[in-house]
Design a protein around this motif. Structure first.
Motif, PDB file in Angstrom:
ATOM      1  N   LEU A  21       1.047  -1.213   0.072  1.00 37.64           N
ATOM      2  CA  LEU A  21      -0.261   0.075  -0.064  1.00 37.64           C
ATOM      3  C   LEU A  21       0.834   1.314  -0.069  1.00 37.64           C
ATOM      4  N   GLU A  22       0.573   2.157  -0.915  1.00 37.31           N
ATOM      5  CA  GLU A  22       1.211   3.618  -0.837  1.00 37.31           C
ATOM      6  C   GLU A  22       0.425   4.476   0.079  1.00 37.31           C
ATOM      7  N   PRO A  23       1.241   5.725   0.592  1.00 36.81           N
ATOM      8  CA  PRO A  23       0.366   6.679   1.117  1.00 36.81           C
ATOM      9  C   PRO A  23      -0.873   7.281   0.435  1.00 36.81           C
ATOM     10  N   HIS A  24      -1.813   7.332   1.264  1.00 39.10           N
ATOM     11  CA  HIS A  24      -3.222   7.614   1.092  1.00 39.10           C
ATOM     12  C   HIS A  24      -4.447   6.543   0.401  1.00 39.10           C
ATOM     13  N   GLN A  25      -3.538   5.538   0.194  1.00 43.84           N
ATOM     14  CA  GLN A  25      -4.592   4.215  -0.149  1.00 43.84           C
ATOM     15  C   GLN A  25      -5.210   3.697   0.992  1.00 43.84           C
ATOM     16  N   LYS A  26      -6.389   3.024   0.605  1.00 45.33           N
ATOM     17  CA  LYS A  26      -7.492   2.765   1.774  1.00 45.33           C
ATOM     18  C   LYS A  26      -7.264   1.583   2.405  1.00 45.33           C
ATOM     19  N   LEU A  27      -7.300   1.156   3.750  1.00 46.95           N
ATOM     20  CA  LEU A  27      -7.212  -0.163   4.170  1.00 46.95           C
ATOM     21  C   LEU A  27      -8.308  -0.884   3.889  1.00 46.95           C
ATOM     22  N   PRO A  28      -8.057  -2.320   4.164  1.00 49.16           N
ATOM     23  CA  PRO A  28      -9.391  -3.111   3.806  1.00 49.16           C
ATOM     24  C   PRO A  28     -10.331  -2.716   5.125  1.00 49.16           C
ATOM     25  N   THR A  29     -11.583  -3.035   4.705  1.00 49.61           N
ATOM     26  CA  THR A  29     -12.764  -2.628   5.569  1.00 49.61           C
ATOM     27  C   THR A  29     -12.587  -3.505   7.154  1.00 49.61           C
ATOM     28  N   GLU A  30     -13.238  -2.831   7.765  1.00 55.49           N
ATOM     29  CA  GLU A  30     -13.439  -3.634   8.975  1.00 55.49           C
ATOM     30  C   GLU A  30     -14.059  -5.164   8.933  1.00 55.49           C
ATOM     31  N   ARG A  45     -11.190  -2.720  15.570  1.00 52.39           N
ATOM     32  CA  ARG A  45     -11.059  -1.145  15.972  1.00 52.39           C
ATOM     33  C   ARG A  45      -9.826  -0.816  16.767  1.00 52.39           C
ATOM     34  N   ARG A  46      -9.654  -1.844  17.764  1.00 53.75           N
ATOM     35  CA  ARG A  46      -8.448  -1.719  18.764  1.00 53.75           C
ATOM     36  C   ARG A  46      -7.187  -1.652  17.861  1.00 53.75           C
ATOM     37  N   ALA A  47      -7.063  -2.372  17.140  1.00 49.40           N
ATOM     38  CA  ALA A  47      -5.623  -2.480  16.266  1.00 49.40           C
ATOM     39  C   ALA A  47      -5.554  -1.169  15.418  1.00 49.40           C
ATOM     40  N   VAL A  52      -3.550   4.480  14.364  1.00 48.52           N
ATOM     41  CA  VAL A  52      -3.919   6.032  14.262  1.00 48.52           C
ATOM     42  C   VAL A  52      -3.221   6.763  15.275  1.00 48.52           C
ATOM     43  N   ASN A  53      -3.077   6.488  16.568  1.00 52.92           N
ATOM     44  CA  ASN A  53      -2.293   7.100  17.477  1.00 52.92           C
ATOM     45  C   ASN A  53      -0.851   6.874  17.184  1.00 52.92           C
ATOM     46  N   GLU A  54      -0.417   6.078  16.681  1.00 50.58           N
ATOM     47  CA  GLU A  54       1.177   5.999  15.984  1.00 50.58           C
ATOM     48  C   GLU A  54       1.337   6.733  14.804  1.00 50.58           C
ATOM     49  N   GLY A  55       0.500   7.295  14.193  1.00 49.58           N
ATOM     50  CA  GLY A  55       0.680   8.017  12.893  1.00 49.58           C
ATOM     51  C   GLY A  55       0.887   7.260  11.705  1.00 49.58           C
ATOM     52  N   GLU A  56       0.547   6.063  11.853  1.00 50.89           N
ATOM     53  CA  GLU A  56       0.848   5.051  10.601  1.00 50.89           C
ATOM     54  C   GLU A  56      -0.400   5.194   9.682  1.00 50.89           C
ATOM     55  N   GLN A  61     -14.163  10.527   8.252  1.00 48.37           N
ATOM     56  CA  GLN A  61     -15.255  10.173   8.676  1.00 48.37           C
ATOM     57  C   GLN A  61     -16.258   9.941   7.532  1.00 48.37           C
ATOM     58  N   GLY A  62     -16.935   8.593   7.657  1.00 46.33           N
ATOM     59  CA  GLY A  62     -17.799   8.065   6.485  1.00 46.33           C
ATOM     60  C   GLY A  62     -17.144   7.600   5.263  1.00 46.33           C
ATOM     61  N   SER A  63     -15.721   7.557   5.230  1.00 45.86           N
ATOM     62  CA  SER A  63     -14.958   6.978   4.163  1.00 45.86           C
ATOM     63  C   SER A  63     -14.141   5.902   4.608  1.00 45.86           C
ATOM     64  N   GLY A  64     -13.341   5.960   5.336  1.00 47.59           N
ATOM     65  CA  GLY A  64     -12.524   4.923   5.931  1.00 47.59           C
ATOM     66  C   GLY A  64     -11.433   5.071   6.392  1.00 47.59           C
ATOM     67  N   THR A  65     -10.304   4.213   6.321  1.00 42.75           N
ATOM     68  CA  THR A  65      -9.060   4.415   7.123  1.00 42.75           C
ATOM     69  C   THR A  65      -8.034   4.371   6.096  1.00 42.75           C
ATOM     70  N   TYR A  66      -7.084   5.268   5.979  1.00 41.89           N
ATOM     71  CA  TYR A  66      -5.949   5.410   4.965  1.00 41.89           C
ATOM     72  C   TYR A  66      -4.496   5.360   5.407  1.00 41.89           C
ATOM     73  N   VAL A  67      -3.630   4.963   4.606  1.00 45.36           N
ATOM     74  CA  VAL A  67      -2.252   4.841   5.005  1.00 45.36           C
ATOM     75  C   VAL A  67      -1.773   6.515   5.186  1.00 45.36           C
TER      76      VAL A  67
END
Length: 235
Positions: A21-30, A45-47, A52-56, A61-67
């Motif tokens: 994965l490159e920066p700003h690519q989306k992670l797999p869904t929950e 969600r804990r993982a 997120v706290n580590e800055g990785e 909101q409403g879209s997902g989690t990204y690199v």
């Protein structure tokens, strides 16, 4: 002893970021992660929260989690922003937003150890790394130490200009760092959403003669910058 389930999910996501994965690519869904590892959404969600706290990674909101972009880590050394960026193979930049002569108020006079009304040079610059906005920098300098500075280009390293033009070698700094968020105007300049996390660094820098030369307040993007310190146990 088996690793906790959330740690297994986190390790998998870190491997995924490193390998594919490159920066700003989306992670797999929950849901996909839950199915793949046979765990609950709470575990996933804990993982992700830890990452997120580590800055990785970062959330939208409403879209997902990204690199996230790799953070630029500043070590506990007195170096200029320009030196920091060059040492990482990045091109430092500075957009001058304000350059004026002013006088020291109560706060500036106390921090710089001068009398109120002392002439100061006041600079505001937007600092970038390879054209990516990184930091809003506000600086006050003793005007008597750098006559004519405002008539020169100020898009390069200020420390280098002080050394080359005025033979001022900066030697040590005392700084405070605190967490904050950016307002709407700052967010627009730094190209981040309003209320994004940031680091506010305030420092007073002295030269080799012990004179306080610079007062600087720098607002760094929290998603792209971190500070590293090496602490030793007292004897």
């Amino acid at each position: 002893m088996a690793a906790p389930k959330h740690a297994v999910v986190r390790a998998h996501l870190l491997d995924l970021i490193r390998d594919s994965l490159e920066p700003h690519q989306k992670l797999p869904t929950e849901r996909k992660l839950c199915d793949e590892f046979g765990v609950s959404r709470l575990t996933v969600r804990r993982a992700v929260e830890q990452m997120v706290n580590e800055g990785e990674v970062y959330r939208i909101q409403g879209s997902g989690t990204y690199v996230a972009e790799p953070a630029i880590r500043k070590r506990e050394l007195l170096t200029s922003f320009s030196d920091d960026m060059r040492s990482r193979g990045l091109v430092p930049g500075a957009k001058l937003m304000k350059a004026e002569q002013t006088v020291a108020g109560a706060r500036e006079s106390w921090l710089l150890g001068v009398s109120p009304g002392e002439p100061l040079l006041h600079l505001v610059r937007l600092r970038s790394a390879s054209s990516v906005p990184m930091c809003l920098e506000e600086v006050w300098l003793l005007a008597r130490l750098a006559p004519g500075l405002l008539e020169t280009p100020l898009e390069d390293s200020l420390y280098e200009a002080l050394l080359a033009r005025y033979s001022i070698t900066l030697d040590r700094t005392q700084q405070q760092v605190r967490a904050t968020v950016v307002d709407s105007a700052q967010a627009k300049l730094l190209e981040v959403p309003p209320l994004s996390p940031a680091l506010l660094v305030e420092r007073v820098t002295c030269d080799v003669r012990g004179r306080a030369v610079e007062l600087a307040c720098s607002l760094y993007r929290g998603d792209r910058y971190s500070l590293e310190q090496t602490l030793r146990r007292s004897q």
